[in-house]
Design a protein around this motif. Structure first.
Motif, short mmCIF file in Angstrom:
data_model
loop_
_atom_site.label_atom_id
_atom_site.label_comp_id
_atom_site.label_asym_id
_atom_site.label_seq_id
_atom_site.Cartn_x
_atom_site.Cartn_y
_atom_site.Cartn_z
N THR A 89 0.82 -1.22 0.00
CA THR A 89 0.00 0.00 0.00
C THR A 89 0.85 1.27 0.00
N THR A 90 1.94 1.28 0.75
CA THR A 90 2.80 2.46 0.78
C THR A 90 3.37 2.75 -0.60
N ASN A 91 3.81 1.71 -1.31
CA ASN A 91 4.28 1.89 -2.68
C ASN A 91 3.16 2.49 -3.55
N PHE A 92 1.97 1.91 -3.44
CA PHE A 92 0.82 2.37 -4.22
C PHE A 92 0.56 3.86 -3.98
N LEU A 93 0.59 4.27 -2.72
CA LEU A 93 0.30 5.67 -2.39
C LEU A 93 1.33 6.64 -2.95
N HIS A 94 2.54 6.15 -3.15
CA HIS A 94 3.61 7.00 -3.68
C HIS A 94 3.76 6.88 -5.19
N GLY A 95 2.88 6.13 -5.81
CA GLY A 95 2.98 5.95 -7.25
C GLY A 95 4.13 5.07 -7.67
N HIS A 96 4.67 4.31 -6.72
CA HIS A 96 5.76 3.39 -7.01
C HIS A 96 5.15 2.06 -7.47
N PRO A 97 5.40 1.64 -8.69
CA PRO A 97 4.66 0.52 -9.27
C PRO A 97 5.13 -0.87 -8.82
N GLN A 98 5.12 -1.07 -7.52
CA GLN A 98 5.51 -2.36 -6.97
C GLN A 98 4.51 -2.73 -5.88
N TYR A 99 3.38 -3.25 -6.29
CA TYR A 99 2.34 -3.71 -5.38
C TYR A 99 1.52 -4.77 -6.09
N GLY A 100 0.88 -5.60 -5.31
CA GLY A 100 0.15 -6.70 -5.91
C GLY A 100 -1.06 -7.10 -5.10
N ILE A 101 -1.83 -8.00 -5.67
CA ILE A 101 -3.03 -8.56 -5.06
C ILE A 101 -2.74 -10.02 -4.77
N SER A 102 -2.97 -10.44 -3.54
CA SER A 102 -2.64 -11.80 -3.12
C SER A 102 -3.90 -12.51 -2.64
N ILE A 103 -4.20 -13.65 -3.26
CA ILE A 103 -5.38 -14.44 -2.90
C ILE A 103 -4.98 -15.91 -2.81
N ALA A 104 -5.25 -16.52 -1.66
CA ALA A 104 -4.96 -17.95 -1.48
C ALA A 104 -6.22 -18.64 -0.97
N LEU A 105 -6.34 -19.91 -1.31
CA LEU A 105 -7.44 -20.73 -0.80
C LEU A 105 -6.84 -21.90 -0.02
N ALA A 106 -7.18 -21.98 1.26
CA ALA A 106 -6.75 -23.09 2.10
C ALA A 106 -7.90 -24.06 2.31
N HIS A 107 -7.57 -25.35 2.31
CA HIS A 107 -8.54 -26.40 2.62
C HIS A 107 -8.02 -27.17 3.83
N LYS A 108 -8.78 -27.15 4.90
CA LYS A 108 -8.38 -27.77 6.16
C LYS A 108 -7.02 -27.26 6.61
N GLY A 109 -6.78 -25.97 6.41
CA GLY A 109 -5.57 -25.33 6.89
C GLY A 109 -4.37 -25.39 5.97
N GLN A 110 -4.48 -26.08 4.85
CA GLN A 110 -3.37 -26.17 3.90
C GLN A 110 -3.72 -25.44 2.62
N VAL A 111 -2.85 -24.51 2.20
CA VAL A 111 -3.12 -23.73 0.99
C VAL A 111 -3.07 -24.65 -0.23
N GLN A 112 -4.11 -24.58 -1.04
CA GLN A 112 -4.25 -25.43 -2.22
C GLN A 112 -4.20 -24.65 -3.54
N GLN A 113 -4.66 -23.40 -3.51
CA GLN A 113 -4.70 -22.57 -4.71
C GLN A 113 -4.12 -21.20 -4.37
N ALA A 114 -3.44 -20.59 -5.33
CA ALA A 114 -2.79 -19.31 -5.06
C ALA A 114 -2.75 -18.44 -6.31
N VAL A 115 -3.02 -17.16 -6.10
CA VAL A 115 -2.90 -16.15 -7.15
C VAL A 115 -2.20 -14.93 -6.57
N VAL A 116 -1.20 -14.43 -7.27
CA VAL A 116 -0.62 -13.12 -6.98
C VAL A 116 -0.63 -12.36 -8.31
#
Length: 263
Positions: A89-116
């Motif tokens: 977020t700090t990069n985003f606020l300063h217009g510094h193009p180094q930020y991303g969206i992170s989404i993971a799906l865990a099943h029974k506590g273990q991550v199975q799917q991931a997107v960045v």
């Protein structure tokens, strides 16, 4: 692509559109301070809402753990989505193009799917457990370099909690002295993806949150890397202290960090 991964990609791209529209007029964004050097914006919240709406439209009974809105439906489902709407977020606020969206799906506590998703480069990193890791549909692997004096290591500085700054600076000094360089770019999810695709050979950071590392860690593992805590064990998700790299680099990086790890 796994159907649940496909939903995560759709959610990430929708959030990316929200974020990039807002990036055209940064001065108009309302900013709140959560704690020292830890900021949240209306854009974080709007992007998170967009992600959650896409997920719950497809899977209304799944649980959610998101950076800004917290936990929802915990204990009611074996499936849990772990979301960081803007990592950097700090990069985003300063217009510094180094930020991303992170989404993971865990099943029974273990991550199975991931997107960045890096909306500035339109780089989409994905992984499904046991299937491999990909960058824009191209299979990725960790770097083959293993001589530490040829390796570049990613890291993150203590920012909001500086109580362990001296410990970290000792680590940083030793790593700088033994490697080809250290990079601090300000978005742990993307730092982990850099390891996964061979842009860097390793990464270490302290005191991260689950949403910072859930997706990126699976992407590293599916690219042939290893993720541990500072002791080489699997407590990194709980402690927030993480080390990642190829097997040969990880072992050497852990050795460099060991003198600074509290017993």
């Amino acid at each position: 692509m796994h159907p649940m991964l496909n939903v995560a990609v759709k959610a990430a791209r929708r959030a990316g559109s929200v974020i990039q529209r807002a990036s055209l007029n940064l001065d108009a964004i309302r900013v709140e301070k959560k704690k020292h050097n830890d900021f949240v914006t209306e854009v974080d919240r709007a992007a998170e809402e967009a992600i959650i709406n896409v997920i719950l439209e497809a899977y209304p009974k799944h649980a959610i753990l998101a950076e800004e809105s917290g936990a929802k439906g915990m204990g009611s489902s074996e499936y849990e989505w772990i979301i960081d709407p803007i990592d950097g977020t700090t990069n985003f606020l300063h217009g510094h193009p180094q930020y991303g969206i992170s989404i993971a799906l865990a099943h029974k506590g273990q991550v199975q799917q991931a997107v960045v998703y890096d909306p500035n480069r339109n780089d989409l990193f994905t992984a499904s457990r046991g299937v491999g890791a990909f960058l824009n549909d191209r299979r990725i692997r960790v770097s083959k370099r293993f001589m530490m004096n040829e390796c570049v290591i990613g890291t993150g500085f203590p920012v909001s909690d500086q109580s362990y700054l001296d410990q970290y600076l000792g680590m940083l000094k030793d790593v700088i002295g033994k490697t080809a360089g250290v990079r601090r770019e300000g978005a742990a999810s993307l730092d982990l993806c850099n390891v996964a695709c061979g842009r860097t050979e390793g990464f270490f950071e302290l005191n991260l949150k689950p949403w910072d590392v859930a997706a990126g860690s699976l992407i590293v593992q599916e690219a042939g890397g290893i993720v541990t805590d500072l002791s080489g064990e699997q407590g990194w998700f709980e402690s927030g202290d993480i080390v990642a790299g190829s097997p040969k680099v990880l072992a050497q990086l852990l050795h460099l960090l060991a003198p600074h790890v509290s017993k």
